[in-house]
Design an enzyme around this catalytic site. Structure first.
Site, PDB file in Angstrom:
ATOM      1  N   MET A   1       0.760  -0.992   0.031  1.00  0.00           N
ATOM      2  CA  MET A   1      -0.158   0.001   0.086  1.00  0.00           C
ATOM      3  C   MET A   1       0.908   1.169   0.136  1.00  0.00           C
ATOM      4  O   MET A   1       2.152   1.160   0.350  1.00  0.00           O
ATOM      5  CB  MET A   1      -1.070   0.013   1.265  1.00  0.00           C
ATOM      6  CG  MET A   1      -2.159   0.832   1.098  1.00  0.00           C
ATOM      7  SD  MET A   1      -3.420   0.095  -0.279  1.00  0.00           S
ATOM      8  CE  MET A   1      -3.790  -1.151   0.661  1.00  0.00           C
ATOM      9  N   CYS A   2       0.418   2.346  -0.157  1.00  0.00           N
ATOM     10  CA  CYS A   2       0.950   3.636  -0.345  1.00  0.00           C
ATOM     11  C   CYS A   2       1.802   3.931   0.954  1.00  0.00           C
ATOM     12  O   CYS A   2       1.662   3.441   1.999  1.00  0.00           O
ATOM     13  CB  CYS A   2       0.141   4.673  -0.743  1.00  0.00           C
ATOM     14  SG  CYS A   2      -1.258   4.256  -1.941  1.00  0.00           S
ATOM     15  N   ARG A   3       2.689   5.094   0.741  1.00  0.00           N
ATOM     16  CA  ARG A   3       3.322   5.743   1.665  1.00  0.00           C
ATOM     17  C   ARG A   3       3.303   7.194   1.408  1.00  0.00           C
ATOM     18  O   ARG A   3       3.396   7.621   0.241  1.00  0.00           O
ATOM     19  CB  ARG A   3       4.932   5.122   1.894  1.00  0.00           C
ATOM     20  CG  ARG A   3       4.966   3.745   2.189  1.00  0.00           C
ATOM     21  CD  ARG A   3       4.763   4.045   3.948  1.00  0.00           C
ATOM     22  NE  ARG A   3       5.016   2.613   4.503  1.00  0.00           N
ATOM     23  CZ  ARG A   3       4.014   1.638   4.743  1.00  0.00           C
ATOM     24  NH1 ARG A   3       2.728   1.834   4.338  1.00  0.00           N
ATOM     25  NH2 ARG A   3       4.118   0.579   5.432  1.00  0.00           N
ATOM     26  N   VAL A  96       4.185   8.155  -2.655  1.00  0.00           N
ATOM     27  CA  VAL A  96       4.363   6.877  -3.640  1.00  0.00           C
ATOM     28  C   VAL A  96       3.306   6.030  -3.511  1.00  0.00           C
ATOM     29  O   VAL A  96       2.664   5.535  -2.286  1.00  0.00           O
ATOM     30  CB  VAL A  96       5.778   6.317  -2.922  1.00  0.00           C
ATOM     31  CG1 VAL A  96       6.964   7.327  -3.515  1.00  0.00           C
ATOM     32  CG2 VAL A  96       5.878   5.788  -1.706  1.00  0.00           C
ATOM     33  N   ASN A 122      -3.545   7.137   2.433  1.00  0.00           N
ATOM     34  CA  ASN A 122      -2.910   5.981   2.653  1.00  0.00           C
ATOM     35  C   ASN A 122      -4.019   4.766   3.184  1.00  0.00           C
ATOM     36  O   ASN A 122      -4.222   4.813   4.370  1.00  0.00           O
ATOM     37  CB  ASN A 122      -1.492   5.944   3.472  1.00  0.00           C
ATOM     38  CG  ASN A 122      -0.850   4.657   3.645  1.00  0.00           C
ATOM     39  OD1 ASN A 122      -1.096   3.756   2.510  1.00  0.00           O
ATOM     40  ND2 ASN A 122      -0.487   4.390   4.610  1.00  0.00           N
TER      41      ASN A 122
END
Length: 353
Positions: A1-3, A96, A122
């Site tokens: 998953m995103c950061r 990201v 996120n």
């Protein structure tokens, strides 16, 4: 998953000190996420984005943030490296992406922007297709028409915009943004309940108008931990040893720098504090820092034994939390760095037609 990572400072920071130079910068987290430990060892390579505000207001340029996004992996974009060396800003959002909903396109890269506002997410809204049309139906035309992508994140941002008295305002009170965030979470929870969705939603949201920052570490569950979220504050964030080894210095009691991140940019023990699950972090224009419990049916107070038994399995399986607390047990307390104010945030009741 995103950061994602957020920087707010009394002085502008060169973007490379957040994005490229630290050995555990947000770019390096795209392929080496220490708190994203699961069997798949996924990477955050589905694009990136960075947004920032000008250090000095220019009437001709306006007050809206500048956004640079790309669908290439962050670690392989030479233009990002070049820009990061030449841009300075007192307020930065960087993200990201690992896709959960929506296609791989520029329109789906965070941060999303509307007027003065930037937004990142996120996590993931559980069974989003079941409630997508209900979200859209709740929006006025002028907000519905600003959505360009097809992610759950951007529709959540649109919902937040609809909760503001005027999404196109030139200034926003901190409490106005805070309340819009609470109303958005409450609305999404009500839609999920109405649709019979049992899976928790992970809603680490953040929004800024360039002055205030509102961020949440939230999950619609009483039994699970939310996706990881940390903060760090001090007087200087700098490289102390070659190889990108950074630390946060605290020369005095001032908070010249406040950072919020899905994952710490350093591994210095004293640098970062974990934000509690189902709490909101508020940074005011005067650099006051508050951690505020979000009080609703999913909130478990620290005095309740269940607070200490929230499970990490759900978030870990989503790639959003390490099953082991890699950064240790230290957690953040509720604080206001200037006035010592303690607050709670009450989620309002939202009726779904």
């Amino acid at each position: 998953m995103c950061r994602f990572v957020i920087y707010k400072g009394t002085a502008a920071v060169q973007l490379c000190h957040l994005l490229t130079r630290p050995c555990h910068s947000i770019i390096n987290q795209a392929f080496d996420s220490r708190l994203r430990i699961d069997r798949r060892r996924p990477i955050n390579g589905d694009g990136f984005g960075v947004g920032w505000y000008d250090s000095v207001h220019d009437e001709e340029l306006g007050s809206q943030p500048c956004i640079f996004t790309s669908v290439t992996p962050a670690w392989n974009n030479v233009n990002l490296v070049r820009l990061a060396e030449k841009i300075k800003s007192p307020l930065v959002f960087a993200h990201v992406r690992a896709t959960t909903a929506g296609s791989l396109s520029l329109d789906n890269c965070h941060p999303f922007v509307h007027g003065k506002l930037m937004f990142m997410h996120n996590g993931g809204i559980a069974e989003f297709p079941k409630i997508k049309r209900k979200i859209q139906a709740a929006l006025p035309d002028e907000i519905y028409n600003v959505v360009n992508g097809n992610t759950d994140s951007e529709w959540a941002f649109a919902l937040l915009l609809s909760k503001l008295p005027d999404a196109d305002a030139k200034t926003f009170a901190t409490n106005t943004l805070k309340q819009a965030m609470l109303d958005t979470i409450a609305h999404l929870n009500a839609l999920a309940e109405d649709a019979g969705i049992d899976e928790p939603s992970l809603m680490n949201f953040c929004v800024t108008d360039g002055e205030s920052v509102i961020a949440t570490r939230y999950i619609s569950s009483r039994h699970d931990e939310a996706a990881s979220l940390w903060f760090s504050s001090g007087t200087m964030f700098s490289e102390y040893a070659k190889g990108g080894h950074y630390k946060m210095s605290k020369a005095d009691k001032r908070e010249n720098i406040i950072m919020i991140a899905s994952e710490p940019l350093t591994f210095e023990k004293a640098d970062w504090m974990e934000i509690k699950t189902n709490n909101m972090v508020v940074i005011t224009p005067k650099m006051n820092l508050l951690q505020i419990p979000i009080i609703d049916k999913f909130y478990v107070p620290p005095s309740d034994p269940a607070f200490h038994t929230r499970g990490t399995t759900f978030a870990a399986e989503k790639g959003l939390l390490s099953p082991r607390r890699a950064m240790g047990p230290r957690s953040a307390s509720v604080l206001d760095t200037e006035s010592g104010i303690t607050e709670t945030a009450q989620i309002p009741a939202i009726a779904v037609a």
